[in-house]
Each structure stands twice: as C-alpha cells, then as structure tokens.
Scaffold this motif. Structure first.
Motif, PDB file in Angstrom:
ATOM      1  N   ASP A 386       0.919  -1.102  -0.062  1.00 26.60           N
ATOM      2  CA  ASP A 386      -0.050   0.184  -0.030  1.00 26.60           C
ATOM      3  C   ASP A 386       0.982   1.186  -0.198  1.00 26.60           C
ATOM      4  OD1 ASP A 386      -1.744   2.107   0.560  1.00 26.60           O
ATOM      5  OD2 ASP A 386      -2.919   0.760   1.778  1.00 26.60           O
ATOM      6  N   PRO A 387       1.038   2.059  -1.209  1.00 25.42           N
ATOM      7  CA  PRO A 387       1.681   3.297  -1.057  1.00 25.42           C
ATOM      8  C   PRO A 387       1.660   4.214  -0.033  1.00 25.42           C
ATOM      9  CG  PRO A 387       0.898   2.726  -3.243  1.00 25.42           C
ATOM     10  CD  PRO A 387       0.123   1.824  -2.255  1.00 25.42           C
ATOM     11  N   ASN A 388       0.416   4.382   0.284  1.00 22.16           N
ATOM     12  CA  ASN A 388       0.047   5.352   1.562  1.00 22.16           C
ATOM     13  C   ASN A 388       0.825   4.711   2.892  1.00 22.16           C
ATOM     14  OD1 ASN A 388      -1.226   7.120  -0.224  1.00 22.16           O
ATOM     15  ND2 ASN A 388      -3.259   6.155  -0.184  1.00 22.16           N
ATOM     16  N   MET A 389       0.362   3.377   3.101  1.00 20.09           N
ATOM     17  CA  MET A 389       0.804   3.016   4.149  1.00 20.09           C
ATOM     18  C   MET A 389       2.408   3.123   4.001  1.00 20.09           C
ATOM     19  SD  MET A 389      -0.765   1.606   6.970  1.00 20.09           S
ATOM     20  CE  MET A 389      -0.238   0.750   8.381  1.00 20.09           C
ATOM     21  N   GLN A 390       3.193   2.677   2.847  1.00 18.93           N
ATOM     22  CA  GLN A 390       4.491   2.484   2.722  1.00 18.93           C
ATOM     23  C   GLN A 390       4.986   4.014   3.283  1.00 18.93           C
ATOM     24  OE1 GLN A 390       6.463  -0.114   1.950  1.00 18.93           O
ATOM     25  NE2 GLN A 390       8.149   0.904   1.880  1.00 18.93           N
ATOM     26  N   GLU A 391       4.420   5.056   2.583  1.00 24.25           N
ATOM     27  CA  GLU A 391       5.123   6.342   3.226  1.00 24.25           C
ATOM     28  C   GLU A 391       4.898   6.556   4.556  1.00 24.25           C
ATOM     29  OE1 GLU A 391       4.260  10.920   1.676  1.00 24.25           O
ATOM     30  OE2 GLU A 391       3.216   9.451   0.958  1.00 24.25           O
ATOM     31  N   TYR A 392       3.948   6.361   5.155  1.00 25.82           N
ATOM     32  CA  TYR A 392       3.678   6.577   6.454  1.00 25.82           C
ATOM     33  C   TYR A 392       4.760   5.773   7.391  1.00 25.82           C
ATOM     34  CZ  TYR A 392       1.638   6.501  11.144  1.00 25.82           C
ATOM     35  OH  TYR A 392       1.437   6.720  12.566  1.00 25.82           O
ATOM     36  N   LEU A 393       4.921   4.541   7.129  1.00 28.44           N
ATOM     37  CA  LEU A 393       5.752   3.684   7.742  1.00 28.44           C
ATOM     38  C   LEU A 393       7.329   4.076   7.636  1.00 28.44           C
ATOM     39  CD1 LEU A 393       4.135   0.221   7.243  1.00 28.44           C
ATOM     40  CD2 LEU A 393       3.996   1.706   9.339  1.00 28.44           C
ATOM     41  N   ASP A 394       7.710   4.501   6.281  1.00 25.85           N
ATOM     42  CA  ASP A 394       8.938   5.160   6.078  1.00 25.85           C
ATOM     43  C   ASP A 394       9.205   6.326   7.012  1.00 25.85           C
ATOM     44  OD1 ASP A 394       9.561   3.203   4.318  1.00 25.85           O
ATOM     45  OD2 ASP A 394       9.040   4.257   2.636  1.00 25.85           O
ATOM     46  N   PHE A 395       8.128   7.254   7.000  1.00 26.63           N
ATOM     47  CA  PHE A 395       8.326   8.572   7.974  1.00 26.63           C
ATOM     48  C   PHE A 395       8.631   8.083   9.525  1.00 26.63           C
ATOM     49  CE2 PHE A 395       6.300  11.655  10.652  1.00 26.63           C
ATOM     50  CZ  PHE A 395       7.039  12.661  10.553  1.00 26.63           C
ATOM     51  N   ALA A 396       7.622   7.083   9.857  1.00 25.68           N
ATOM     52  CA  ALA A 396       7.695   6.548  11.259  1.00 25.68           C
ATOM     53  C   ALA A 396       9.130   6.209  11.573  1.00 25.68           C
ATOM     54  CB  ALA A 396       6.777   5.626  11.654  1.00 25.68           C
ATOM     55  N   MET A 397       9.637   5.379  10.543  1.00 29.36           N
ATOM     56  CA  MET A 397      10.922   4.831  10.981  1.00 29.36           C
ATOM     57  C   MET A 397      12.200   5.883  11.042  1.00 29.36           C
ATOM     58  SD  MET A 397      11.223   1.239  10.706  1.00 29.36           S
ATOM     59  CE  MET A 397      12.726   0.861   9.948  1.00 29.36           C
ATOM     60  N   VAL A 398      11.956   6.946  10.097  1.00 31.43           N
ATOM     61  CA  VAL A 398      13.207   8.076  10.191  1.00 31.43           C
ATOM     62  C   VAL A 398      12.717   8.807  11.439  1.00 31.43           C
ATOM     63  CG1 VAL A 398      13.935   9.855   8.949  1.00 31.43           C
ATOM     64  CG2 VAL A 398      13.457   7.938   7.442  1.00 31.43           C
ATOM     65  N   HIS A 399      11.632   9.162  11.688  1.00 31.27           N
ATOM     66  CA  HIS A 399      11.309  10.273  12.865  1.00 31.27           C
ATOM     67  C   HIS A 399      11.698   9.511  14.122  1.00 31.27           C
ATOM     68  CE1 HIS A 399       8.566  12.155  15.660  1.00 31.27           C
ATOM     69  NE2 HIS A 399       9.107  13.156  14.838  1.00 31.27           N
TER      70      HIS A 399
END
Length: 424
Positions: A386-399
C-alpha cells in the motif's frame, strides 16, 4: 390375481400384465407363484427372491419382510417357498464354463481390480450365478495372476510422471498458507529437472498482471519459453496463458498455439504441489508458527493495516529466505524415483545439461523483439503493498530512528514498535 395388478418374473425381471404359467421371456415355470398371491400378495415371493439374491440370510429375509413390507412369514415357510422356486444355497451350482466366461467379461472392465470376494458377490448378485467363493478365488488366480499379485503387495498404485526434457512442462501455482497474514507466494517449477524457476512473495497472487509479470521476467532471463505450461483454473493465470499461447502460435510442433497451455485441477498439478509439501516442511512451517503466535497473542487481527505492517517488517527477511531456499534446492541432489520417468540428479545439472541424462532441451528460444509485443507491467516494489501505508511507515522509521531488521527476532520487535506508534 386381481384386475389391474402387474406381475414380474423373479428370474429375469420381465414385466407381465398378468400371471402366466411360464415366463414368455426366459421360459421358466411360474406356477409356484400361484398359491401365494391370494394370501400374501403377488409381490411377496418376488421380494423374498430379491433379498435372497442380494445375499441376505433366511433369518434376515424374514425380519426384513416383517419390518419393511408388513408381511409375516415363518422361517420354515420361507425356505419351503424358495426351495419350490428353485433357489438353494448349496445346490444347483452353475457350470464352470459359465463362471469363467462371466469372469472374463468382468475382467475386461473395472472388474480387473476386484478381489475374489468382490468378484464372488458380483457373480451372485449381478449375474445370479450359484458359485462357491473358494472356486472364484482359484479361478481368479488363473485368469488374472498379475492383479492378484498386485493386490497381495497392498500398495497404492501411483501414476508415472513423464517428461521429455527440461522446458517440456512448467508447473505454476500459488501458495496460500501465509495468505491470512498478507503474504501471498507464487512459484514455478520445471517438471523434468525439478528446478524452481521462480518463488516470489508479494501482497497478492490473484492479480493476472502480477502473475504475467513473473512469467515474462522468467522468460526474459532464460531466453526460452516452455513447450507446455500447466496451471490450475484460477483467473489469475489467464493473462499468462494468453502470453504463452501467443509466443508459441508460429511453431509447428504438436503442442503449438493453444495446445501449449493446459488447465487442470490443483491436485493433478503434481510437480508443484509435491514441491509445496516439501517447502512447508523445510521452510514455511517456521513462518506459519511464528506469525500464528503473533495472532494468538493478540498482536495481529488480520486487518489490512496489520497485514501491511507485517509485510513491511518481514518482507526483506522472507525474500532472502526464499532466495536461499531456491538456491539450495536447485543445487541439491534428487534421488531417482520409481514413479517418474525423469532421472535423478541436481536440478541445475538436469536443466542446463540435459545431454548428460540422454535428454534434450524442449524449450523454444524467444527473441527480445517477440517479448516487446507484451509491454511488461512496471510493478512498483512496495513491500507493504500500500503506497500510502508505505510512506507513513517510512516516515515513522526515520522520525523514531528505527532501522530495518536483519533477523526475524528484530522483525518481530520492529512490528510491535511500529504497531504501537501507529496505534493499531
């Protein structure tokens, strides 16, 4: 017999509009029926004879007539009436020639699979022959010795798998044991060499575009298309089947064109189904138990969000594990099998060096220009699906300064942390 009643010959089952002294079909005497019809009904003795021919004992016949037909008859009376009609248990045995002819007739049919007990029952009930069971056993040993020897081994007879060489038949199928956790596997194996051509894990294995992408990628890498392609009847295989038939339409062999693809049930797609069984015992059972523990502990509920999160955390490690599984399988040695005409050996050697095993490559070379006619779908590699979920999880990993896991223990810890951050 009253007007309107119908009589049947108890010997040949011929219907008559009224009771006659003799049957006009078989010529047997029917005079013994004339004293019974007025007292107990015209069908009573016929029913008794039917139960007699079915192999029931006298006592059971008396009980069945009483319970099922409300006809009360004594055991002595039943024996007397059957004897008068010419029906005996231990008298008037059929001639040996008649028995042999009948058994040979049955042995041309599925009766060749019968043991002597079943054959004895068939002779008595189907052909109304009076025969001893020991006689049938001895005759069956003479008429069908191979069948008796095969049954004495008490082994299941399996079909033999035939293949002319590598790329003669590719077997494609999906694996759904991990699908409740959002992990859908797709695999393909060469029937002759048992070389695994692809084994991929993704968000779905039901999308025809995805399966066609796997097939085209494999054909591009190998430069050949198989002589035949076998799949189950799922709709996800339609595009791949069309591509295979198109690539083979200009060839002149027996399996060219539409014959180059074959649909069939999953249970008959034996090469890939057999390999899935080996895969579960050697690899997949670990993942099934690990993910089931997360579910049983209440950390996974099967929702879309939980599946995306689980794929995000475990995808890299599962892909590496699948690649390792394929690499080890394609370089291990397979013992010869009595249920297959294919030789034993290492799958990679069987596939790339068929001349060493008195075989040949059955595939057809495919030029790049031919593949250009099929614009390959550019599938974006999104681990969670899921691209939207992917973007959210990538941000959570960096943050949150988290790193991608290297081991399954770390994947489990990352899953629990991101689940807590996302408040799932």
């Amino acid at each position: 017999m009253e007007h309107g009643q119908v009589a049947f010959c108890p010997f040949c089952r011929t219907q008559m509009n009224r009771l006659r002294p003799f049957c006009f079909s078989c010529g047997r005497s029917l005079q013994f029926l004339s004293g019974t019809e007025q007292v107990e009904g015209p069908d009573m003795l016929q029913q008794c004879i039917q139960y007699f021919n079915a192999g029931h004992s006298y006592a059971v016949i008396v009980d069945m007539m009483s319970c099922l037909h409300d006809v009360h008859i004594s055991l002595r009376s039943l024996k007397s009436k059957l004897n008068d009609a010419g029906f005996f248990r231990r008298k008037d045995f059929s001639s040996t020639n008649v028995i042999i002819r009948t058994m040979r007739l049955e042995l041309r049919r599925p009766g060749q699979l019968f043991g002597y007990r079943t054959m004895w029952q068939v002779l008595k009930q189907k052909y109304n022959l009076q025969v001893k069971r020991d006689q049938v056993m001895n005759l069956l040993r003479e008429l069908n010795p191979q069948g008796c020897k095969r049954r004495a081994r008490r082994r299941f007879i399996r079909r033999t798998y035939h293949s002319m060489g590598p790329n003669y038949m590719w077997h494609v199928d999906g694996y759904d044991k991990l699908k409740p956790f959002g992990l859908a596997l797709s695999g393909c194996i060469d029937g002759f060499s048992r070389k695994v051509l692809w084994l991929v894990c993704g968000p779905t294995n039901n999308d025809p575009t995805v399966i066609a992408h796997y097939f085209l990628s494999c054909v591009r890498n190998l430069g050949v298309t198989p002589m035949r392609l076998r799949t189950d009847c799922g709709t996800e295989n339609g595009t791949m089947a069309a591509i295979q038939c198109t690539l083979r339409h200009h060839h002149n062999d027996y399996y060219s064109g539409a014959s180059s693809h074959m649909y069939g049930s999953s249970t008959n797609n034996q090469r890939i189904e057999s390999w899935w069984s080996i895969f579960r015992k050697g690899r997949c059972q670990f993942w099934m138990e690990l993910l089931a523990d997360l579910r049983d502990a209440g950390y996974f509920n099967g929702s879309h969000e939980h599946q995306c999160l689980l794929r995000y955390c475990f995808d890299d490690f599962i892909e590496r594990d699948l690649d390792e599984c394929v690499r080890l399988w394609n370089n291990h040695r397979i013992r010869p099998s009595r249920t297959a005409s294919c030789p034993g050996g290492v799958p990679n050697e069987l596939y790339y060096l068929p001349h060493r095993f008195d075989s040949r490559d059955c595939g057809f070379n495919i030029e790049q220009s031919e593949l250009d006619a099929f614009p390959e779908a550019h599938l974006t590699r999104v681990p969670c699906g899921d691209p939207n979920m992917q973007e959210y999880l990538d941000f959570a990993m960096v943050h949150n300064h988290l790193r991608k896991p290297e081991y399954w223990q770390s994947s489990t810890e990352l899953y629990l942390k991101l689940k807590q951050i996302a408040e799932l």
